[in-house]
Design a protein around this motif. Sequence first.
Motif, PDB file in Angstrom:
ATOM      1  N   VAL A 115     -23.133 -93.846 -51.605  1.00 43.61           N
ATOM      2  CA  VAL A 115     -24.103 -93.153 -52.457  1.00 43.61           C
ATOM      3  C   VAL A 115     -23.370 -91.967 -53.063  1.00 43.61           C
ATOM      4  O   VAL A 115     -22.931 -91.068 -52.355  1.00 43.61           O
ATOM      5  N   LEU A 174     -27.989 -90.596 -58.742  1.00 50.73           N
ATOM      6  CA  LEU A 174     -27.558 -91.188 -57.479  1.00 50.73           C
ATOM      7  C   LEU A 174     -27.115 -92.620 -57.738  1.00 50.73           C
ATOM      8  O   LEU A 174     -27.934 -93.481 -58.046  1.00 50.73           O
ATOM      9  N   ASN A 229     -31.115 -88.916 -47.913  1.00 49.37           N
ATOM     10  CA  ASN A 229     -32.429 -89.572 -47.946  1.00 49.37           C
ATOM     11  C   ASN A 229     -32.316 -91.002 -48.465  1.00 49.37           C
ATOM     12  O   ASN A 229     -32.925 -91.917 -47.918  1.00 49.37           O
ATOM     13  N   VAL A 230     -31.541 -91.187 -49.517  1.00 49.54           N
ATOM     14  CA  VAL A 230     -31.342 -92.533 -50.066  1.00 49.54           C
ATOM     15  C   VAL A 230     -30.626 -93.412 -49.048  1.00 49.54           C
ATOM     16  O   VAL A 230     -31.032 -94.553 -48.799  1.00 49.54           O
ATOM     17  N   CYS A 252     -23.677 -88.820 -55.523  1.00 48.65           N
ATOM     18  CA  CYS A 252     -24.653 -87.939 -56.151  1.00 48.65           C
ATOM     19  C   CYS A 252     -23.921 -87.063 -57.166  1.00 48.65           C
ATOM     20  O   CYS A 252     -23.003 -86.321 -56.810  1.00 48.65           O
ATOM     21  N   ILE A 300     -35.311 -99.418 -55.595  1.00 45.83           N
ATOM     22  CA  ILE A 300     -33.922 -99.793 -55.327  1.00 45.83           C
ATOM     23  C   ILE A 300     -33.942-101.263 -54.919  1.00 45.83           C
ATOM     24  O   ILE A 300     -34.516-101.612 -53.890  1.00 45.83           O
ATOM     25  N   ILE A 312     -25.719 -95.960 -56.258  1.00 47.46           N
ATOM     26  CA  ILE A 312     -25.681 -96.665 -54.978  1.00 47.46           C
ATOM     27  C   ILE A 312     -24.842 -97.917 -55.173  1.00 47.46           C
ATOM     28  O   ILE A 312     -25.154 -98.752 -56.022  1.00 47.46           O
ATOM     29  N   GLU A 367     -32.950 -94.450 -46.192  1.00 48.24           N
ATOM     30  CA  GLU A 367     -33.909 -95.466 -46.616  1.00 48.24           C
ATOM     31  C   GLU A 367     -33.225 -96.832 -46.707  1.00 48.24           C
ATOM     32  O   GLU A 367     -33.781 -97.840 -46.277  1.00 48.24           O
ATOM     33  N   VAL A 425     -37.499 -94.986 -53.465  1.00 46.29           N
ATOM     34  CA  VAL A 425     -37.041 -93.647 -53.101  1.00 46.29           C
ATOM     35  C   VAL A 425     -37.230 -92.760 -54.326  1.00 46.29           C
ATOM     36  O   VAL A 425     -36.829 -93.137 -55.438  1.00 46.29           O
ATOM     37  N   TYR A 426     -37.851 -91.605 -54.136  1.00 45.74           N
ATOM     38  CA  TYR A 426     -38.124 -90.662 -55.223  1.00 45.74           C
ATOM     39  C   TYR A 426     -38.894 -91.333 -56.363  1.00 45.74           C
ATOM     40  O   TYR A 426     -38.665 -91.065 -57.537  1.00 45.74           O
ATOM     41  N   ILE A 481     -30.459 -94.377 -59.377  1.00 45.90           N
ATOM     42  CA  ILE A 481     -31.738 -93.685 -59.433  1.00 45.90           C
ATOM     43  C   ILE A 481     -31.470 -92.213 -59.713  1.00 45.90           C
ATOM     44  O   ILE A 481     -30.311 -91.775 -59.699  1.00 45.90           O
ATOM     45  N   TYR A 536     -32.757 -87.977 -59.129  1.00 39.54           N
ATOM     46  CA  TYR A 536     -33.461 -87.013 -58.290  1.00 39.54           C
ATOM     47  C   TYR A 536     -33.762 -85.784 -59.123  1.00 39.54           C
ATOM     48  O   TYR A 536     -32.895 -85.357 -59.880  1.00 39.54           O
TER      49      TYR A 536
END
Length: 151
Positions: free
Chosen positions: A131, A100, A52-53, A133, A75, A102, A56, A70-71, A88, A90
């Motif tokens: 990215v 996350l 998802n990140v 996670c 960003i 980036i 986007e 995002v969320y 960020i 989640y």
Amino acid sequence: MRNQKGLTLIEVMGSIVLLGIAVLGITYILQQSSIDTKSNEKTDDAVVAARNVMEEIKNKLKSTATSTTVYGQAIPLQQLRDRSSSIIYYPDASNRRYELQIQSHATTLGAVPLTNSVVSDLDSIFRRVTVTCIDLSTQKEFELEAFVEFK
């Protein structure tokens, strides 16, 4: 010889022991299966969050926008264009299950000839975006990487 009717005590005890071993083995297999299923669900959550990140970023990095959300977290896209990083969480900043990270890197794609007289420098068009996670409870990592157009 006597006429044997029924089972002796030894035979009954042996049957119970064999049955107990079989039940323990099946119970262990079911327990491991449940643990593996939960682990796979966490990995799936990490993959979905990272994708998802990334999607986007792929949609917004080539626009003129300076940031995207995002969320519920911003960003800064200009930092990614300038080969920097951002973090960020989640599902959101207050309920942190995954971190996350980036990161934007320079590419080493080089130049490609489009025609005899025109050459395109791919390094000035694309950024390599990673990215990562991280599951904050287990510290397991999942990494997603893509070449993203930024101009």
